[in-house]
Motif scaffolding. Structure first.
Motif, PDB file in Angstrom:
ATOM      1  N   THR A 193      29.198  42.550  12.013  1.00  8.44           N
ATOM      2  CA  THR A 193      29.215  43.068  13.377  1.00  8.44           C
ATOM      3  C   THR A 193      30.324  44.095  13.549  1.00  8.44           C
ATOM      4  O   THR A 193      30.114  45.146  14.160  1.00  8.44           O
ATOM      5  CB  THR A 193      29.383  41.912  14.383  1.00  8.44           C
ATOM      6  OG1 THR A 193      28.292  41.014  14.228  1.00  8.44           O
ATOM      7  CG2 THR A 193      29.407  42.418  15.815  1.00  8.44           C
TER       8      THR A 193
ATOM      9  N   TYR B 153      23.804  40.678  16.556  1.00 12.88           N
ATOM     10  CA  TYR B 153      22.968  41.835  16.250  1.00 12.88           C
ATOM     11  C   TYR B 153      22.283  42.356  17.507  1.00 12.88           C
ATOM     12  O   TYR B 153      22.163  43.562  17.705  1.00 12.88           O
ATOM     13  CB  TYR B 153      21.915  41.487  15.195  1.00 12.88           C
ATOM     14  CG  TYR B 153      22.487  41.265  13.811  1.00 12.88           C
ATOM     15  CD1 TYR B 153      23.352  42.181  13.232  1.00 12.88           C
ATOM     16  CD2 TYR B 153      22.145  40.138  13.078  1.00 12.88           C
ATOM     17  CE1 TYR B 153      23.871  41.980  11.968  1.00 12.88           C
ATOM     18  CE2 TYR B 153      22.658  39.927  11.805  1.00 12.88           C
ATOM     19  CZ  TYR B 153      23.513  40.854  11.251  1.00 12.88           C
ATOM     20  OH  TYR B 153      24.025  40.654  10.005  1.00 12.88           O
TER      21      TYR B 153
ATOM     22  N   VAL C 242      15.927  44.293  16.513  1.00  7.92           N
ATOM     23  CA  VAL C 242      16.656  43.568  15.474  1.00  7.92           C
ATOM     24  C   VAL C 242      15.677  42.887  14.514  1.00  7.92           C
ATOM     25  O   VAL C 242      15.830  42.953  13.294  1.00  7.92           O
ATOM     26  CB  VAL C 242      17.628  42.532  16.088  1.00  7.92           C
ATOM     27  CG1 VAL C 242      18.178  41.584  15.032  1.00  7.92           C
ATOM     28  CG2 VAL C 242      18.766  43.249  16.802  1.00  7.92           C
TER      29      VAL C 242
ATOM     30  N   THR D 216      15.430  43.722  10.597  1.00  5.68           N
ATOM     31  CA  THR D 216      15.653  42.599   9.687  1.00  5.68           C
ATOM     32  C   THR D 216      14.436  42.385   8.791  1.00  5.68           C
ATOM     33  O   THR D 216      14.570  42.190   7.580  1.00  5.68           O
ATOM     34  CB  THR D 216      15.962  41.309  10.480  1.00  5.68           C
ATOM     35  OG1 THR D 216      17.116  41.535  11.296  1.00  5.68           O
ATOM     36  CG2 THR D 216      16.219  40.139   9.555  1.00  5.68           C
TER      37      THR D 216
END
Length: 182
Positions: free
Chosen positions: A62, A126, A150, A154
């Motif tokens: 992050t 995220y 996200v 991913t």
């Protein structure tokens, strides 16, 4: 790096190499180059060890992604420019043992309710980054799109890891999702 952080990074390397089943106190101690007692001193259980490894990864990831976003999105950008940036970041992410480990931990969280809160914290982090980028782009109701974006990135990264190829363009996919929501 503290002893605790060395242990957690060792856990990520072991998971990335041999999966969650490979995580034993002896193996982690050897990998971290610490005494066996250091593991039990710092972590009361395997759940705690796995949970904290997952949280360390997401904290570091992050911070890295937030730094990139701040450096590149400090001025107005178009959707195409932002999508291209997301793709560059994704394609330049190497898949070493520590980067593979969180994917293993997410799967393990599906089997082990004790890890689900940590997995949820990871995805929330995220989501916050995605929300920041989407808000900066002026996307209406960015909170609606953060999770799907996200999940899309991913999923494409998982596909890239599993197949060894980049596959679909992340920039094109993100652009289609954001434009389709507008």
């Amino acid at each position: 790096m503290t002893t605790r952080e060395r242990i957690l990074h060792a856990v990520l390397r072991v998971i990335g190499t041999d999966g969650v089943a490979g995580v034993t106190n002896r193996r982690v101690a050897r990998e971290a180059e610490v005494s066996l007692g250091s593991i039990t001193y710092h972590f009361a259980s395997q759940h705690e060890l796995l949970r904290e490894a997952m949280l360390l990864f997401v904290a570091e990831e992050t911070a890295r992604l937030s730094g990139v976003a701040e450096r590149h999105l400090d001025q107005p950008v178009t959707l195409a420019e932002a999508a291209a940036l997301v793709e560059r970041i994704a394609l330049h992410t190497r898949f070493g043992h520590e980067e593979i480990a969180p994917l293993e931990l997410y799967l393990q969280a599906g089997r082990d309710p004790g890890l689900r809160d940590a997995a949820a914290e990871c995805f929330a982090a995220y989501d916050r980054i995605a929300l920041t980028v989407l808000s900066g782009l002026g996307v209406p109701t960015p909170e609606r799109l953060a999770g799907p974006v996200v999940a899309l990135v991913t999923g494409l990264q998982l596909r890239r890891l599993a197949t060894g190829t980049a596959g679909a363009s992340i920039a094109d996919a993100v652009t289609m999702v954001v434009r389709g929501a507008g």
